[in-house]
Design a protein around this motif. Structure first.
Motif, PDB file in Angstrom:
ATOM      1  N   ALA A  94      -2.528  -0.525 -10.051  1.00  0.00           N
ATOM      2  CA  ALA A  94      -3.425   0.454 -10.682  1.00  0.00           C
ATOM      3  C   ALA A  94      -4.331   1.117  -9.651  1.00  0.00           C
ATOM      4  O   ALA A  94      -4.635   2.310  -9.756  1.00  0.00           O
ATOM      5  CB  ALA A  94      -4.258  -0.229 -11.760  1.00  0.00           C
ATOM      6  N   ALA A  95      -4.775   0.347  -8.648  1.00  0.00           N
ATOM      7  CA  ALA A  95      -5.625   0.908  -7.597  1.00  0.00           C
ATOM      8  C   ALA A  95      -4.886   1.972  -6.794  1.00  0.00           C
ATOM      9  O   ALA A  95      -5.460   2.995  -6.405  1.00  0.00           O
ATOM     10  CB  ALA A  95      -6.113  -0.204  -6.677  1.00  0.00           C
ATOM     11  N   ASN A  96      -3.598   1.758  -6.539  1.00  0.00           N
ATOM     12  CA  ASN A  96      -2.803   2.769  -5.840  1.00  0.00           C
ATOM     13  C   ASN A  96      -2.615   4.013  -6.710  1.00  0.00           C
ATOM     14  O   ASN A  96      -2.561   5.133  -6.198  1.00  0.00           O
ATOM     15  CB  ASN A  96      -1.449   2.189  -5.446  1.00  0.00           C
ATOM     16  N   LEU A  97      -2.539   3.824  -8.022  1.00  0.00           N
ATOM     17  CA  LEU A  97      -2.509   4.969  -8.932  1.00  0.00           C
ATOM     18  C   LEU A  97      -3.802   5.764  -8.836  1.00  0.00           C
ATOM     19  O   LEU A  97      -3.798   7.001  -8.841  1.00  0.00           O
ATOM     20  CB  LEU A  97      -2.296   4.491 -10.370  1.00  0.00           C
ATOM     21  N   PHE A  98      -4.919   5.048  -8.766  1.00  0.00           N
ATOM     22  CA  PHE A  98      -6.217   5.709  -8.628  1.00  0.00           C
ATOM     23  C   PHE A  98      -6.274   6.540  -7.353  1.00  0.00           C
ATOM     24  O   PHE A  98      -6.736   7.691  -7.356  1.00  0.00           O
ATOM     25  CB  PHE A  98      -7.338   4.669  -8.627  1.00  0.00           C
ATOM     26  N   ALA A  99      -5.798   5.974  -6.248  1.00  0.00           N
ATOM     27  CA  ALA A  99      -5.794   6.697  -4.971  1.00  0.00           C
ATOM     28  C   ALA A  99      -4.905   7.934  -5.048  1.00  0.00           C
ATOM     29  O   ALA A  99      -5.250   9.001  -4.522  1.00  0.00           O
ATOM     30  CB  ALA A  99      -5.317   5.771  -3.854  1.00  0.00           C
ATOM     31  N   LEU A 100      -3.751   7.794  -5.713  1.00  0.00           N
ATOM     32  CA  LEU A 100      -2.859   8.940  -5.884  1.00  0.00           C
ATOM     33  C   LEU A 100      -3.553  10.050  -6.672  1.00  0.00           C
ATOM     34  O   LEU A 100      -3.473  11.234  -6.306  1.00  0.00           O
ATOM     35  CB  LEU A 100      -1.592   8.486  -6.619  1.00  0.00           C
ATOM     36  N   CYS A 101      -4.240   9.682  -7.750  1.00  0.00           N
ATOM     37  CA  CYS A 101      -4.970  10.670  -8.560  1.00  0.00           C
ATOM     38  C   CYS A 101      -6.043  11.383  -7.744  1.00  0.00           C
ATOM     39  O   CYS A 101      -6.227  12.601  -7.868  1.00  0.00           O
ATOM     40  CB  CYS A 101      -5.600   9.981  -9.765  1.00  0.00           C
ATOM     41  N   LEU A 102      -6.734  10.631  -6.904  1.00  0.00           N
ATOM     42  CA  LEU A 102      -7.808  11.212  -6.085  1.00  0.00           C
ATOM     43  C   LEU A 102      -7.242  12.206  -5.070  1.00  0.00           C
ATOM     44  O   LEU A 102      -7.800  13.296  -4.869  1.00  0.00           O
ATOM     45  CB  LEU A 102      -8.567  10.094  -5.375  1.00  0.00           C
ATOM     46  N   LEU A 103      -6.127  11.848  -4.434  1.00  0.00           N
ATOM     47  CA  LEU A 103      -5.494  12.750  -3.469  1.00  0.00           C
ATOM     48  C   LEU A 103      -5.018  14.035  -4.153  1.00  0.00           C
ATOM     49  O   LEU A 103      -5.211  15.135  -3.632  1.00  0.00           O
ATOM     50  CB  LEU A 103      -4.311  12.049  -2.802  1.00  0.00           C
ATOM     51  N   LEU A 104      -4.407  13.874  -5.313  1.00  0.00           N
ATOM     52  CA  LEU A 104      -3.937  15.048  -6.055  1.00  0.00           C
ATOM     53  C   LEU A 104      -5.095  15.938  -6.483  1.00  0.00           C
ATOM     54  O   LEU A 104      -4.982  17.176  -6.468  1.00  0.00           O
ATOM     55  CB  LEU A 104      -3.139  14.602  -7.278  1.00  0.00           C
ATOM     56  N   LEU A 105      -6.230  15.332  -6.856  1.00  0.00           N
ATOM     57  CA  LEU A 105      -7.405  16.108  -7.259  1.00  0.00           C
ATOM     58  C   LEU A 105      -7.917  16.962  -6.104  1.00  0.00           C
ATOM     59  O   LEU A 105      -8.268  18.136  -6.294  1.00  0.00           O
ATOM     60  CB  LEU A 105      -8.509  15.170  -7.749  1.00  0.00           C
ATOM     61  N   ILE A 106      -7.938  16.400  -4.907  1.00  0.00           N
ATOM     62  CA  ILE A 106      -8.395  17.155  -3.731  1.00  0.00           C
ATOM     63  C   ILE A 106      -7.475  18.340  -3.467  1.00  0.00           C
ATOM     64  O   ILE A 106      -7.929  19.468  -3.228  1.00  0.00           O
ATOM     65  CB  ILE A 106      -8.468  16.230  -2.500  1.00  0.00           C
ATOM     66  N   MET A 212     -17.502   1.152 -10.074  1.00  0.00           N
ATOM     67  CA  MET A 212     -16.176   0.857  -9.532  1.00  0.00           C
ATOM     68  C   MET A 212     -16.263   0.319  -8.112  1.00  0.00           C
ATOM     69  O   MET A 212     -15.529  -0.597  -7.725  1.00  0.00           O
ATOM     70  CB  MET A 212     -15.319   2.128  -9.566  1.00  0.00           C
ATOM     71  N   TRP A 213     -17.154   0.860  -7.318  1.00  0.00           N
ATOM     72  CA  TRP A 213     -17.319   0.413  -5.930  1.00  0.00           C
ATOM     73  C   TRP A 213     -17.759  -1.055  -5.878  1.00  0.00           C
ATOM     74  O   TRP A 213     -17.333  -1.820  -5.012  1.00  0.00           O
ATOM     75  CB  TRP A 213     -18.330   1.306  -5.223  1.00  0.00           C
ATOM     76  N   LYS A 214     -18.603  -1.443  -6.825  1.00  0.00           N
ATOM     77  CA  LYS A 214     -19.123  -2.818  -6.831  1.00  0.00           C
ATOM     78  C   LYS A 214     -18.107  -3.832  -7.347  1.00  0.00           C
ATOM     79  O   LYS A 214     -17.995  -4.938  -6.814  1.00  0.00           O
ATOM     80  CB  LYS A 214     -20.390  -2.887  -7.698  1.00  0.00           C
ATOM     81  N   THR A 215     -17.364  -3.459  -8.398  1.00  0.00           N
ATOM     82  CA  THR A 215     -16.533  -4.453  -9.094  1.00  0.00           C
ATOM     83  C   THR A 215     -15.063  -4.430  -8.692  1.00  0.00           C
ATOM     84  O   THR A 215     -14.353  -5.416  -8.908  1.00  0.00           O
ATOM     85  CB  THR A 215     -16.622  -4.243 -10.619  1.00  0.00           C
ATOM     86  N   GLU A 216     -14.582  -3.315  -8.145  1.00  0.00           N
ATOM     87  CA  GLU A 216     -13.154  -3.186  -7.869  1.00  0.00           C
ATOM     88  C   GLU A 216     -12.827  -3.126  -6.383  1.00  0.00           C
ATOM     89  O   GLU A 216     -11.735  -2.703  -6.004  1.00  0.00           O
ATOM     90  CB  GLU A 216     -12.606  -1.915  -8.558  1.00  0.00           C
ATOM     91  N   TRP A 217     -13.750  -3.583  -5.533  1.00  0.00           N
ATOM     92  CA  TRP A 217     -13.552  -3.450  -4.091  1.00  0.00           C
ATOM     93  C   TRP A 217     -12.305  -4.195  -3.615  1.00  0.00           C
ATOM     94  O   TRP A 217     -11.555  -3.716  -2.767  1.00  0.00           O
ATOM     95  CB  TRP A 217     -14.787  -3.931  -3.339  1.00  0.00           C
ATOM     96  N   ASP A 218     -12.063  -5.381  -4.152  1.00  0.00           N
ATOM     97  CA  ASP A 218     -10.893  -6.167  -3.740  1.00  0.00           C
ATOM     98  C   ASP A 218      -9.591  -5.434  -4.031  1.00  0.00           C
ATOM     99  O   ASP A 218      -8.660  -5.462  -3.216  1.00  0.00           O
ATOM    100  CB  ASP A 218     -10.892  -7.529  -4.458  1.00  0.00           C
ATOM    101  N   ARG A 221      -9.180  -2.255  -1.679  1.00  0.00           N
ATOM    102  CA  ARG A 221      -8.806  -2.560  -0.287  1.00  0.00           C
ATOM    103  C   ARG A 221      -7.294  -2.664  -0.108  1.00  0.00           C
ATOM    104  O   ARG A 221      -6.792  -2.579   1.009  1.00  0.00           O
ATOM    105  CB  ARG A 221      -9.446  -3.875   0.164  1.00  0.00           C
ATOM    106  N   LYS A 222      -6.576  -2.858  -1.206  1.00  0.00           N
ATOM    107  CA  LYS A 222      -5.123  -3.035  -1.137  1.00  0.00           C
ATOM    108  C   LYS A 222      -4.364  -1.715  -1.273  1.00  0.00           C
ATOM    109  O   LYS A 222      -3.136  -1.710  -1.353  1.00  0.00           O
ATOM    110  CB  LYS A 222      -4.679  -4.015  -2.222  1.00  0.00           C
ATOM    111  N   ILE A 223      -5.100  -0.617  -1.313  1.00  0.00           N
ATOM    112  CA  ILE A 223      -4.456   0.699  -1.379  1.00  0.00           C
ATOM    113  C   ILE A 223      -3.730   0.975  -0.069  1.00  0.00           C
ATOM    114  O   ILE A 223      -4.265   0.731   1.017  1.00  0.00           O
ATOM    115  CB  ILE A 223      -5.501   1.800  -1.651  1.00  0.00           C
ATOM    116  N   SER A 224      -2.514   1.485  -0.168  1.00  0.00           N
ATOM    117  CA  SER A 224      -1.723   1.795   1.024  1.00  0.00           C
ATOM    118  C   SER A 224      -0.872   3.035   0.770  1.00  0.00           C
ATOM    119  O   SER A 224      -0.640   3.420  -0.388  1.00  0.00           O
ATOM    120  CB  SER A 224      -0.811   0.619   1.382  1.00  0.00           C
TER     121      SER A 224
END
Length: 446
Positions: A94-106, A212-218, A221-224
């Motif tokens: 799910a975290a990698n999905l979040f990163a994908l969404c953020l990149l697409l938004l930019i 999200m920064w406080k609770t989902e940091w672990d 960090r696994k985003i690649s």
């Protein structure tokens, strides 16, 4: 307070209600979301009569058109990959999905900026947006802000962080209303309403991002790069089916404002926007809260192959139907009398628009929170339904313009078309859930 606690303990009805909510995750989520959302909506209700006296119907019409355009274009901000958040069983995926969404938004924000800069004049001419021409640059800020808020809000739904969602709604409502009133007092006109909307988005983004920064940091960090590529391929059906379906769905909701602008002008759009808000507002506390809670629970049931999905859907639709008629119907009947008293004589036509619009808002209140064809694997059904709805709406407005019908008749035709489409959507959801439960049942018997 002590007397209240004692009466609650000795009241069997109260005990049964508390036990029912405690044992039902869906309604427990609704209670958490609804309690805060009530406060957020109260802020909107209390400040709306002030705002309508500081701004004209034409000003509100400009905001409605701005919001309509923004709602349509922001659908493509992250290609609807955020809708896939509930599906992965691992937070790392799910975290990698979040990163994908953020990149697409930019990427999409940069693309939208170029469109506004180099093709803004063409859009104004084609879609009759003359009243919005000096505010086009604000669409860029709104696009990125709304896109980021959507990404973060869907993450909170996956985590079932209903308290955070509720707190965010309160922040947004208070900050947006305060900004609109302040700028209204110094006669900022339509730009005051638009800036107020942008400010509310900023407050929503800041609240979600800090949590999200406080609770989902672990997990973050696994985003690649490989992980992002993997989820982009795995959940390709969301941009393939859900994105066009969402675009068409949003068009069907926002086209009326744009069509009314082209046919009758921005003042009519403002009156229509107020009428719709008055009918949607009383039920939005329940509808919005239940939509997010239902999505969380239904997604969990789909992941766990639960056979309780159909009873959940039927029960929820039944409860919403019992609530909708008095909650929306009574205000609609009283609107022609009450609206000019509360909001001023200049808004009297908005009260009459409420009568036909109730035919649309009542089934919308029932269907919108519970229609989740995408998580059942029927994205293509949703797409076809949305295309049919948009076609029907466009035909309705075309007929109205062709025969020169008055606004009230045009609104009535639109409401009747929407009424029929929402009833059909209930049938589609029941069929999709039945197919899902039959498939699960066949797996278990093998």
């Amino acid at each position: 307070m002590q007397i209240f606690n004692i009466s609650m303990k000795n009241n069997p009805l109260a005990k049964a209600l508390i036990r029912f909510i405690s044992n039902n995750p869906l309604y427990k989520g609704v209670l958490v979301l609804g309690s805060g959302t009530v406060l957020a909506q109260l802020i909107g209700i209390v400040t709306l009569p002030i705002i309508t006296r500081l701004y004209s119907p034409s000003d509100l019409g400009v905001l409605a058109v701005y919001s309509s355009i923004l709602s349509i274009v922001v659908v493509a901000a992250s290609f609807r990959y955020e809708f896939a958040y509930p599906l992965p069983k691992q937070d790392e995926t799910a975290a990698n999905l979040f990163a994908l969404c953020l990149l697409l938004l930019i990427v999409t924000s940069i693309g939208f900026t170029f469109v506004i800069l180099f093709a803004g004049d063409i859009l104004v001419t084609v879609f009759h947006l003359e009243s919005l021409v000096q505010y086009l640059w604000l669409l860029i800020l709104g696009f990125f802000g709304m896109g980021l808020y959507t990404i973060l809000n869907h993450w909170a739904i996956r985590q079932r962080d209903y308290r955070r969602i509720t707190y965010t709604k309160i922040n947004q409502s208070a900050s947006g209303a305060a900004c609109k009133i302040l700028l209204g007092f110094i006669s900022y006109g339509p730009i005051g309403l638009i800036i107020g909307q942008i400010v509310s988005q900023v407050f929503g983004v800041s609240t979600f991002s800090r949590a999200m920064w406080k609770t989902e940091w672990d997990s973050l960090r696994k985003i690649s790069i490989d992980g992002i590529k993997s989820v982009a391929k795995e959940y390709w059906s969301f941009p393939a089916f859900n994105l066009p379906a969402s675009i068409v769905n949003t068009l069907s909701l926002q086209v009326p404002a744009l069509m009314l602008l082209a046919i009758y002008g921005s003042q009519t759009v403002g009156l229509y926007a107020l009428a719709q808000s008055l009918l949607v507002l009383p039920g939005s506390v329940i509808s919005t809260s239940l939509a997010q809670a239902f999505l969380g629970e239904a997604s969990k049931m789909v992941r766990e192959d639960s056979l309780e999905l159909k009873p959940l859907y039927i029960t929820t639709v039944r409860h919403l139907s019992l609530i909708a008629v008095p909650l929306i119907g009574i205000p609609a009947l009283l609107a022609p009398i009450v609206v000019p008293i509360i909001f001023g004589e200049v808004w009297i036509d908005a009260g009459w628009y409420c009568l036909p619009l109730a035919l649309m808002v009542i089934p919308q209140f029932v269907v919108s929170p519970t229609s989740k064809l995408t998580i059942y694997g029927y994205n293509h059904w949703m797409l076809m339904w949305d295309i049919t709805r948009v076609f029907g709406i466009l035909v309705g407005f075309y007929v109205s313009q062709l025969f020169g019908l008055p606004v009230i008749m045009t609104v009535t035709i639109y409401a009747l078309i929407m009424f029929a489409m929402y009833l059909f959507l209930i049938i589609l959801n029941l069929k999709a859930i039945s197919n899902f439960t039959q498939l699960v049942g066949s797996y278990r018997t093998e």
